[in-house]
Enzyme design. Structure first.
Site, PDB file in Angstrom:
ATOM      1  CD  GLU A 155      -2.679  -1.276   2.490  1.00 39.34           C
ATOM      2  OE1 GLU A 155      -2.733  -0.289   3.264  1.00 39.34           O
ATOM      3  OE2 GLU A 155      -3.198  -2.369   2.748  1.00 39.34           O
ATOM      4  CG  ASP A 213      -2.877   8.376   8.249  1.00 41.19           C
ATOM      5  OD1 ASP A 213      -3.374   7.238   8.149  1.00 41.19           O
ATOM      6  OD2 ASP A 213      -2.683   9.127   7.285  1.00 41.19           O
TER       7      ASP A 213
END
Length: 253
Positions: free
Chosen positions: A45, A56
């Site tokens: 990814e 995140d």
């Protein structure tokens, strides 16, 4: 057949690695991808850095911020990856937020991904309903799998809807926290893993958030097709540079 679907048909458990494109240095992207494949990684990814990353944790945020400072943009990433299929054969997924893709133009973005040989996209802030109504036909036109996230809070009804519009795998978020904040998995998370496994979804599940070593990889893949490691790999890059990628992979399996 899409490379993601081919990989999912293999009997072994999948180990996928996430990293931020353009980190540690702007032009490290291709070398990291090549070294990960040589080290036995099954899928990669590639994070498209964005200035406002919602899901995140601090490790990925810091790498994304540094990549932006290094000069990473959507076009730079596409330029870096233009010849990637001459040397890399495993599935490649771009993970990023919807705004940069919208600015680039969805059709243009998907077309460029197809030209390069990108197999799928993970867009955490693109609602599945909006995708199904407005963008699914475009993604399918260019052979791109759109990978949706589910969490322990996602209702069974929503999960089944996501399963119905998906044709790759479902990204199963291990907990409700941000990336990189887990140190292991307890009984509550195992109950969640078992509950999803018991739903007999048509798409296999690959689990992410909190997988950082061989123990957590083996623990989660008892219940899923594979696992994704992001923050731990980025920490490894921060501490060791790009020269010891094989050592990181060997420590996982």
């Amino acid at each position: 057949m899409n490379r993601i679907n081919q990989k999912l048909q293999e009997t072994k458990k999948i180990l996928s690695i996430y990293f931020s494109a353009g980190y540690p240095n702007l032009n490290d992207t291709v070398q990291i991808i090549q070294d990960l494949e040589k080290s036995g990684i099954d899928m990669i990814e590639i994070g498209l850095p964005f200035s406002d990353p919602l899901a995140d944790g601090p490790t990925i945020q810091a790498s994304s911020t540094q990549a932006l400072h290094n000069g990473m943009t959507t076009q730079v990433l596409f330029d870096q990856l233009k010849d990637i299929r001459k040397t890399v054969s495993i599935p490649l997924v771009i993970m990023g937020y919807f705004n940069p893709m919208l600015q680039y133009g969805i059709e243009n973005f998907c077309q460029k991904c197809a030209e390069i040989g990108i197999d799928g996209l993970i867009i955490p802030d693109l609602p599945v309903d909006v995708y199904a109504d407005e963008y699914k036909a475009t993604f399918e036109k260019y052979g791109l799998k759109n990978i949706f996230l589910i969490t322990p809070q996602t209702s069974d009804e929503r999960i089944r809807f996501i399963d119905s519009v998906s044709d790759g795998f479902i990204y199963m978020v291990s907990s409700a926290s941000v990336t990189g904040s887990q140190t292991g998995f307890g009984s509550i998370q195992e109950d969640y893993f078992k509950r999803i496994a018991g739903m007999n979804l048509k798409n296999p599940q690959v689990i992410g958030f909190g997988i950082n070593n061989a123990e957590t990889f083996n623990q989660t893949t008892q219940f899923t097709k594979g696992a994704i490691i992001g923050s731990a790999f980025i920490t490894h890059l921060t501490e060791n540079g790009t020269g010891k990628i094989a050592d990181f992979v060997k420590a996982i399996r």
